[in-house]
Design a protein around this motif. Sequence first.
Motif, PDB file in Angstrom:
ATOM      1  N   CYS A   1      -9.104   7.760 -24.968  1.00 27.54           N
ATOM      2  CA  CYS A   1      -8.498   6.472 -25.345  1.00 27.54           C
ATOM      3  C   CYS A   1      -8.179   5.640 -24.107  1.00 27.54           C
ATOM      4  O   CYS A   1      -8.444   4.428 -24.081  1.00 27.54           O
ATOM      5  N   ARG A   2      -7.617   6.258 -23.085  1.00 26.26           N
ATOM      6  CA  ARG A   2      -7.284   5.525 -21.861  1.00 26.26           C
ATOM      7  C   ARG A   2      -8.542   4.966 -21.197  1.00 26.26           C
ATOM      8  O   ARG A   2      -8.538   3.846 -20.664  1.00 26.26           O
ATOM      9  N   ASN A   3      -9.622   5.769 -21.215  1.00 25.67           N
ATOM     10  CA  ASN A   3     -10.856   5.335 -20.554  1.00 25.67           C
ATOM     11  C   ASN A   3     -11.528   4.159 -21.252  1.00 25.67           C
ATOM     12  O   ASN A   3     -12.258   3.384 -20.615  1.00 25.67           O
ATOM     13  N   THR A   4     -11.316   4.025 -22.549  1.00 29.47           N
ATOM     14  CA  THR A   4     -12.042   2.998 -23.312  1.00 29.47           C
ATOM     15  C   THR A   4     -11.172   1.820 -23.742  1.00 29.47           C
ATOM     16  O   THR A   4     -11.707   0.810 -24.198  1.00 29.47           O
ATOM     17  N   THR A   5      -9.860   1.943 -23.599  1.00 33.63           N
ATOM     18  CA  THR A   5      -8.967   0.842 -24.008  1.00 33.63           C
ATOM     19  C   THR A   5      -9.248  -0.427 -23.208  1.00 33.63           C
ATOM     20  O   THR A   5      -9.312  -1.538 -23.761  1.00 33.63           O
ATOM     21  N   GLY A   6      -9.422  -0.274 -21.895  1.00 30.72           N
ATOM     22  CA  GLY A   6      -9.686  -1.438 -21.053  1.00 30.72           C
ATOM     23  C   GLY A   6     -10.957  -2.151 -21.448  1.00 30.72           C
ATOM     24  O   GLY A   6     -11.016  -3.395 -21.460  1.00 30.72           O
ATOM     25  N   ILE A   7     -12.017  -1.378 -21.801  1.00 32.79           N
ATOM     26  CA  ILE A   7     -13.288  -1.983 -22.215  1.00 32.79           C
ATOM     27  C   ILE A   7     -13.094  -2.767 -23.503  1.00 32.79           C
ATOM     28  O   ILE A   7     -13.614  -3.882 -23.673  1.00 32.79           O
ATOM     29  N   ALA A   8     -12.310  -2.199 -24.444  1.00 28.61           N
ATOM     30  CA  ALA A   8     -12.072  -2.874 -25.718  1.00 28.61           C
ATOM     31  C   ALA A   8     -11.306  -4.171 -25.511  1.00 28.61           C
ATOM     32  O   ALA A   8     -11.629  -5.200 -26.120  1.00 28.61           O
ATOM     33  N   GLU A   9     -10.295  -4.124 -24.655  1.00 27.87           N
ATOM     34  CA  GLU A   9      -9.509  -5.327 -24.409  1.00 27.87           C
ATOM     35  C   GLU A   9     -10.354  -6.412 -23.756  1.00 27.87           C
ATOM     36  O   GLU A   9     -10.213  -7.601 -24.064  1.00 27.87           O
ATOM     37  N   THR A  10     -11.226  -6.017 -22.851  1.00 29.23           N
ATOM     38  CA  THR A  10     -12.091  -6.989 -22.189  1.00 29.23           C
ATOM     39  C   THR A  10     -12.997  -7.690 -23.199  1.00 29.23           C
ATOM     40  O   THR A  10     -13.285  -8.892 -23.073  1.00 29.23           O
ATOM     41  N   LYS A  11     -13.459  -6.976 -24.229  1.00 26.84           N
ATOM     42  CA  LYS A  11     -14.336  -7.555 -25.244  1.00 26.84           C
ATOM     43  C   LYS A  11     -13.556  -8.229 -26.374  1.00 26.84           C
ATOM     44  O   LYS A  11     -14.163  -8.791 -27.285  1.00 26.84           O
ATOM     45  N   GLY A  12     -12.227  -8.137 -26.314  1.00 27.56           N
ATOM     46  CA  GLY A  12     -11.426  -8.725 -27.390  1.00 27.56           C
ATOM     47  C   GLY A  12     -11.470  -7.924 -28.659  1.00 27.56           C
ATOM     48  O   GLY A  12     -11.274  -8.477 -29.757  1.00 27.56           O
ATOM     49  N   VAL A  13     -11.742  -6.606 -28.555  1.00 29.66           N
ATOM     50  CA  VAL A  13     -11.832  -5.718 -29.709  1.00 29.66           C
ATOM     51  C   VAL A  13     -10.603  -4.808 -29.709  1.00 29.66           C
ATOM     52  O   VAL A  13     -10.164  -4.325 -28.661  1.00 29.66           O
ATOM     53  N   ARG A  14     -10.032  -4.574 -30.894  1.00 30.14           N
ATOM     54  CA  ARG A  14      -8.873  -3.696 -31.011  1.00 30.14           C
ATOM     55  C   ARG A  14      -9.341  -2.245 -31.216  1.00 30.14           C
ATOM     56  O   ARG A  14     -10.143  -1.976 -32.119  1.00 30.14           O
ATOM     57  N   LEU A  15      -8.847  -1.347 -30.380  1.00 30.88           N
ATOM     58  CA  LEU A  15      -9.182   0.078 -30.492  1.00 30.88           C
ATOM     59  C   LEU A  15      -8.060   0.770 -31.257  1.00 30.88           C
ATOM     60  O   LEU A  15      -6.933   0.892 -30.764  1.00 30.88           O
ATOM     61  N   GLN A  16      -8.358   1.220 -32.476  1.00 23.78           N
ATOM     62  CA  GLN A  16      -7.378   1.894 -33.326  1.00 23.78           C
ATOM     63  C   GLN A  16      -7.611   3.400 -33.231  1.00 23.78           C
ATOM     64  O   GLN A  16      -8.631   3.911 -33.691  1.00 23.78           O
ATOM     65  N   ALA A  17      -6.668   4.105 -32.592  1.00 27.25           N
ATOM     66  CA  ALA A  17      -6.823   5.544 -32.348  1.00 27.25           C
ATOM     67  C   ALA A  17      -5.857   6.339 -33.198  1.00 27.25           C
ATOM     68  O   ALA A  17      -4.699   5.947 -33.389  1.00 27.25           O
ATOM     69  N   GLN A  18      -6.356   7.470 -33.711  1.00 27.15           N
ATOM     70  CA  GLN A  18      -5.524   8.385 -34.490  1.00 27.15           C
ATOM     71  C   GLN A  18      -5.838   9.809 -34.037  1.00 27.15           C
ATOM     72  O   GLN A  18      -6.919  10.328 -34.288  1.00 27.15           O
ATOM     73  N   ASN A  19      -4.893  10.409 -33.337  1.00 25.11           N
ATOM     74  CA  ASN A  19      -5.103  11.721 -32.725  1.00 25.11           C
ATOM     75  C   ASN A  19      -4.508  12.807 -33.607  1.00 25.11           C
ATOM     76  O   ASN A  19      -3.302  13.039 -33.608  1.00 25.11           O
ATOM     77  N   GLY A  20      -5.369  13.476 -34.355  1.00 27.76           N
ATOM     78  CA  GLY A  20      -4.909  14.580 -35.190  1.00 27.76           C
ATOM     79  C   GLY A  20      -5.412  15.925 -34.699  1.00 27.76           C
ATOM     80  O   GLY A  20      -5.414  16.905 -35.454  1.00 27.76           O
ATOM     81  N   LEU A  21      -5.842  15.995 -33.442  1.00 26.10           N
ATOM     82  CA  LEU A  21      -6.365  17.251 -32.881  1.00 26.10           C
ATOM     83  C   LEU A  21      -5.227  18.177 -32.488  1.00 26.10           C
ATOM     84  O   LEU A  21      -4.131  17.726 -32.114  1.00 26.10           O
ATOM     85  N   GLU A  22      -5.516  19.478 -32.520  1.00 27.02           N
ATOM     86  CA  GLU A  22      -4.516  20.485 -32.166  1.00 27.02           C
ATOM     87  C   GLU A  22      -5.172  21.578 -31.333  1.00 27.02           C
ATOM     88  O   GLU A  22      -6.382  21.828 -31.432  1.00 27.02           O
ATOM     89  N   GLY A  23      -4.352  22.223 -30.510  1.00 28.95           N
ATOM     90  CA  GLY A  23      -4.832  23.372 -29.741  1.00 28.95           C
ATOM     91  C   GLY A  23      -5.834  22.991 -28.671  1.00 28.95           C
ATOM     92  O   GLY A  23      -5.816  21.890 -28.126  1.00 28.95           O
ATOM     93  N   GLY A  24      -6.712  23.935 -28.351  1.00 30.32           N
ATOM     94  CA  GLY A  24      -7.695  23.709 -27.302  1.00 30.32           C
ATOM     95  C   GLY A  24      -9.023  24.371 -27.625  1.00 30.32           C
ATOM     96  O   GLY A  24      -9.178  25.045 -28.651  1.00 30.32           O
TER      97      GLY A  24
END
Length: 443
Positions: free
Chosen positions: A310-333
């Motif tokens: 999310c951190r790596n791609t948020t800047g790209i989305a903001e530059t294009k004027g696109v909203r990045l909607q993230a939902q992190n439901g991952l667990e463990g490793g």
Amino acid sequence: MAKRQRSVSLSFVLLRFAIVMLGCTLLCGMIWSSGLSRFQNTGIVYRGIVPSQQVEKMLAGKPETFHSPGEDFLAEYALFGKNGEVLECNVKGKMLKALKDLLQEESQEADTLRYTYADGSTVIFHWYYRAEFADPVLRNRLPPFEYLWIATFFAAVAFCVLGNTLWLRRRLAARLKLFSEVSEKVGAQELDFVIPHAGIREYDQALDAMEHMREALYSSLSSQWAAQQERETEIAALAHDLKTPLTLVGGNAELLLEEELSENSRKMVEKILSGNERAKQYVASLLETAAGTEETFAYTSLPAVFEELCRNTTGIAETKGVRLQAQNGLEGGAEIQKEHLLRALGNVVQNAIEHTPAGKNVYLEGSMTDNGWQIVVRDEGEGFSKAALRHATERLWRGDAARGADGHNGLGLWFAAEVAKTHAAQLELRNCKTGGMVIFSFR
């Protein structure tokens, strides 16, 4: 140049096989005939003419009464009275019936004889011109010797045919195996070897053709390998050279952050610094690839990987004027190649951002499943064309009008598919109501 070994034609091999077979058959015939003569000369076996000689001897001098012959009498006989009743015989069943029939009618056959005695009784003789055992016990328990001896001859011939056929098959199969061995080496691209000699002209002609193919393939692969080495060297040099300007950009960005900056300027510099870090990671990955090394698998926190994506791609989305909607439901490793996976997922997210109009959304969802975990990237663009759904993960494919090829080399989704394959995962492309969807499924 080594001297070419002598070869014979396949026709010669088959002709030699036929001559050997003929010779074996003649040899079997000679042994068979010699054995028969030996048995006859030693008295173990009677000759085929003995039964008729015994009958002639028995009737010599025109005897007036019948005298019963001994056990060594070979001919079949039956003595009939005046009224046709059987007085004496050495046969029964069908054989006796045949002799009775001869009593009623005259026979002109050479193996049949009829004689009437003075007392009115008649004897009918019938014999076969064939070799027989001299021993009565063997005659009664075994088939006629001549039949057994003929069967022995055919068995010997069949054994010779079988033996010679197996020899020919083994020899030809051994030569054919050379083609299999050569094909396996060529298929494995082990081309530094000498094509063997078969010794059969037709086989050697085919092997010569394979030798020409091997030489051409060896030359082609050598050229390709040299070109690949040159490209890898150039890529490694270019990647190494990129490290210097990237280091300068990163250093200057860090210095700018130490200055008094407005909030908007600080955010822009932070984006520059974040993008620079990703570029440095890509360069490091490029150097690893050029060096022939591969990132190792390591146990990594899945929520942390999602947050970094999310951190790596948020800047790209903001530059294009696109909203990045993230939902992190991952667990463990999980055991993953973190940098490769982040790069692959980043390619997919960036592709979704680039094909989503400004003001729209790109959804990034991570969740656990019954069999593992998955990451879904969904956009509000035009979606994938039918051709893209089939070919978008192929290397250098850029034929999708909906997903325009401008500025792209057709490597993003291909790389994502390769990383998914490395992780034993599935990469699936779909269309949904809002646009395109890419699903990474891990077990």
